[in-house]
Design a protein around this motif. Sequence first.
Motif, PDB file in Angstrom:
ATOM      1  N   ALA A 185       1.051  -1.241  -0.003  1.00 37.89           N
ATOM      2  CA  ALA A 185      -0.054  -0.065  -0.039  1.00 37.89           C
ATOM      3  C   ALA A 185       0.955   1.146  -0.052  1.00 37.89           C
ATOM      4  CB  ALA A 185      -0.778   0.014   1.276  1.00 37.89           C
ATOM      5  N   ARG A 186       0.380   2.226  -0.555  1.00 40.11           N
ATOM      6  CA  ARG A 186       1.282   3.677  -0.686  1.00 40.11           C
ATOM      7  C   ARG A 186       1.403   4.362   0.561  1.00 40.11           C
ATOM      8  NH1 ARG A 186      -3.696   4.888  -3.373  1.00 40.11           N
ATOM      9  NH2 ARG A 186      -4.326   7.023  -2.545  1.00 40.11           N
ATOM     10  N   PRO A 187       2.533   4.667   1.221  1.00 41.16           N
ATOM     11  CA  PRO A 187       2.432   5.526   2.464  1.00 41.16           C
ATOM     12  C   PRO A 187       1.963   6.667   2.369  1.00 41.16           C
ATOM     13  CG  PRO A 187       4.645   4.688   1.758  1.00 41.16           C
ATOM     14  CD  PRO A 187       3.790   4.518   0.334  1.00 41.16           C
ATOM     15  N   VAL A 188       1.337   7.221   3.632  1.00 41.18           N
ATOM     16  CA  VAL A 188       0.653   8.467   3.568  1.00 41.18           C
ATOM     17  C   VAL A 188       1.551   9.055   4.613  1.00 41.18           C
ATOM     18  CG1 VAL A 188      -1.543   9.523   4.403  1.00 41.18           C
ATOM     19  CG2 VAL A 188      -1.570   7.525   3.387  1.00 41.18           C
ATOM     20  N   ASP A 189       2.207  10.278   4.172  1.00 40.60           N
ATOM     21  CA  ASP A 189       3.148  10.873   5.037  1.00 40.60           C
ATOM     22  C   ASP A 189       2.118  12.202   5.742  1.00 40.60           C
ATOM     23  OD1 ASP A 189       2.764  12.674   2.869  1.00 40.60           O
ATOM     24  OD2 ASP A 189       4.837  12.449   2.234  1.00 40.60           O
ATOM     25  N   THR A 190       1.092  12.285   5.647  1.00 44.31           N
ATOM     26  CA  THR A 190       0.270  13.499   6.051  1.00 44.31           C
ATOM     27  C   THR A 190      -0.573  13.202   7.354  1.00 44.31           C
ATOM     28  OG1 THR A 190      -1.549  13.236   4.812  1.00 44.31           O
ATOM     29  CG2 THR A 190       0.237  14.474   3.856  1.00 44.31           C
ATOM     30  N   VAL A 191      -0.256  11.978   8.003  1.00 43.29           N
ATOM     31  CA  VAL A 191      -0.992  11.752   9.181  1.00 43.29           C
ATOM     32  C   VAL A 191      -0.340  12.365  10.640  1.00 43.29           C
ATOM     33  CG1 VAL A 191      -2.050   9.660   8.321  1.00 43.29           C
ATOM     34  CG2 VAL A 191       0.096   9.496   9.401  1.00 43.29           C
ATOM     35  N   PRO A 192      -1.037  12.846  11.460  1.00 43.21           N
ATOM     36  CA  PRO A 192      -0.294  13.592  12.697  1.00 43.21           C
ATOM     37  C   PRO A 192       0.192  12.259  13.435  1.00 43.21           C
ATOM     38  CG  PRO A 192      -2.831  13.165  13.191  1.00 43.21           C
ATOM     39  CD  PRO A 192      -2.519  12.659  11.571  1.00 43.21           C
ATOM     40  N   GLY A 308       3.914   8.405  13.331  1.00 44.31           N
ATOM     41  CA  GLY A 308       3.105   9.058  12.141  1.00 44.31           C
ATOM     42  C   GLY A 308       3.176   8.114  10.936  1.00 44.31           C
ATOM     43  N   GLU A 309       3.269   7.022  10.948  1.00 43.42           N
ATOM     44  CA  GLU A 309       3.484   6.219   9.611  1.00 43.42           C
ATOM     45  C   GLU A 309       2.265   5.443   9.525  1.00 43.42           C
ATOM     46  OE1 GLU A 309       8.264   5.176  11.028  1.00 43.42           O
ATOM     47  OE2 GLU A 309       6.492   3.618  11.169  1.00 43.42           O
ATOM     48  N   ALA A 310       1.724   5.704   8.123  1.00 42.34           N
ATOM     49  CA  ALA A 310       0.422   5.054   7.657  1.00 42.34           C
ATOM     50  C   ALA A 310       0.504   4.700   6.168  1.00 42.34           C
ATOM     51  CB  ALA A 310      -0.904   5.894   8.075  1.00 42.34           C
ATOM     52  N   VAL A 311      -0.577   4.059   6.092  1.00 39.79           N
ATOM     53  CA  VAL A 311      -0.716   3.609   4.557  1.00 39.79           C
ATOM     54  C   VAL A 311      -2.051   3.831   4.201  1.00 39.79           C
ATOM     55  CG1 VAL A 311       1.322   1.930   4.562  1.00 39.79           C
ATOM     56  CG2 VAL A 311      -1.007   1.016   5.195  1.00 39.79           C
TER      57      VAL A 311
END
Length: 511
Positions: A185-192, A308-311
């Motif tokens: 899954a692509r990483p999301v770097d905007t999560v708090p 703050g690491e998410a996908v």
Amino acid sequence: MDRGLTAVSATDEAITGWIAAQPRNRLDAAICRLTRAADHSALWVVVAGILAVRRGAGRKAAARGLLAIALSSATANGMLKPLLPRRRPAAAELPAYRTITDPPTSSSFPSGHAASAAAFATAVALENPRVAPAVVPLAAAVAYSRVHVGVHWASDVLAGAAIGSGVALATQRWWPVRTSDEARARPVDTVPELPQGDGLVIIANPFSGPPDYDVSDEIAEALPAARLLRVTADSRVDDQLRETIAELGGWVKAVGVAGGDGTVAGAASVADELHLPLVVVPAGTLNHFARDVGVYDLQEAVDASQAGEAVAVDLGLVEAHPGSGDDPENPEVIRTRYFLNTASVGSYPELVRLREKWQPRWGKWPAFAAALVTVLRRSERVRVRFHDEWKDVWFIFVGNGPYHPRGMVPAWRPTLDSGLLDVRWLRADVRFSRLRVVAALILGALGHSRVYHQAEVTELDVELAVPSMLATDGEVVEEAGRYTFRVAKDPVPVYRRDEERWTGRDRPFQG
């Protein structure tokens, strides 16, 4: 051919003679005990029991190992020994202290002990490579012990090991090995970042998972700054979350949930509606969604939320249309439900119920095969219209994203953000369709059967001649005459630890 057999026999006799010529040592007694311990695969049953103590890779390795032993033993002892008789080494060729009492009298070729040992070790290595360094040498020692104590020739052992390894590898045709612990899954770097859970509203379901286990106390310890809720018997997960989030207002940065897939689906619906990231703590019985995402315990959820690491993860939606919508005095009410993993119409819900009932005892794939045969014997065909055509089917399966493997029983998702639905169905309008499905399962050729069909689509509309039940994530939730399946417009960010970045780090909490 005769020259080849003569060369093999000469090599066997040379190896046995070399072993006989070695001086007596303390290993002789240990090897005799080891070979006896492996009689009737007792040693491997004990090892499997040890591996099965922990859920996950250990339990799957144990199940595959025992299945491989059963198949390899049937092949070596039940089929090949009667067909290929061969005398065993003469007892006089080895000193008495290296032999065992009551040696076997069946054909020497191939070695059943070596077949079982290699089958178990290979199967375990497929499912859990981390324990292979312990199991493989043990299997090799058992195989060698058969030559050391004089009950087999070296070629018997090599042939048995080849049979066992081959059978273990062949189980992948019916029971594919999951190649990764987490889907892409692509990483999301905007999560708090949520230090100690600051800004997190998390709800825990004490009714999920084992009856004597409640993860709430561990969550309170690991995330002391979070707002912790507990599911109550008379309220819905999504309603509790919406009410609390409305009270707390701008403080809320993320939604969290601890429970099984049904509980997680309720929290995910709130995260999607309010455009908030989701923290998932696996606390149910099977935790399919968390396992696909790659979150296996509370520790991983804590690590990811604090860093703050998410996908990005897709959510499935299904709209139930109970009426025709043509009567102005009785307008159609469309009800929308979220599903994380799968949805289904027809007899599939009963199949899932039986599989989950039998899975703890038999393992996933044997349980699925038995459940499918049982359901097909009992079920009635369903008349449906989709892809602009009326069809008779046994059931329709809809996966939130493409499942692997194709052409077989769906097992896991290699990707989480494809934007596609995986649609599979079994035709009921083909002669002897149920027998064809059973035969295809036995042969591992379901994808080549005329009864089995599969497609990947962005949306699916299913109309039923007679209203039928809908199941989402294994639970029967609805009855309607028409369903529309699609993927939610935007994927939800789900906190997942970046394993490469976390390797070697000190972790603040050990749950």
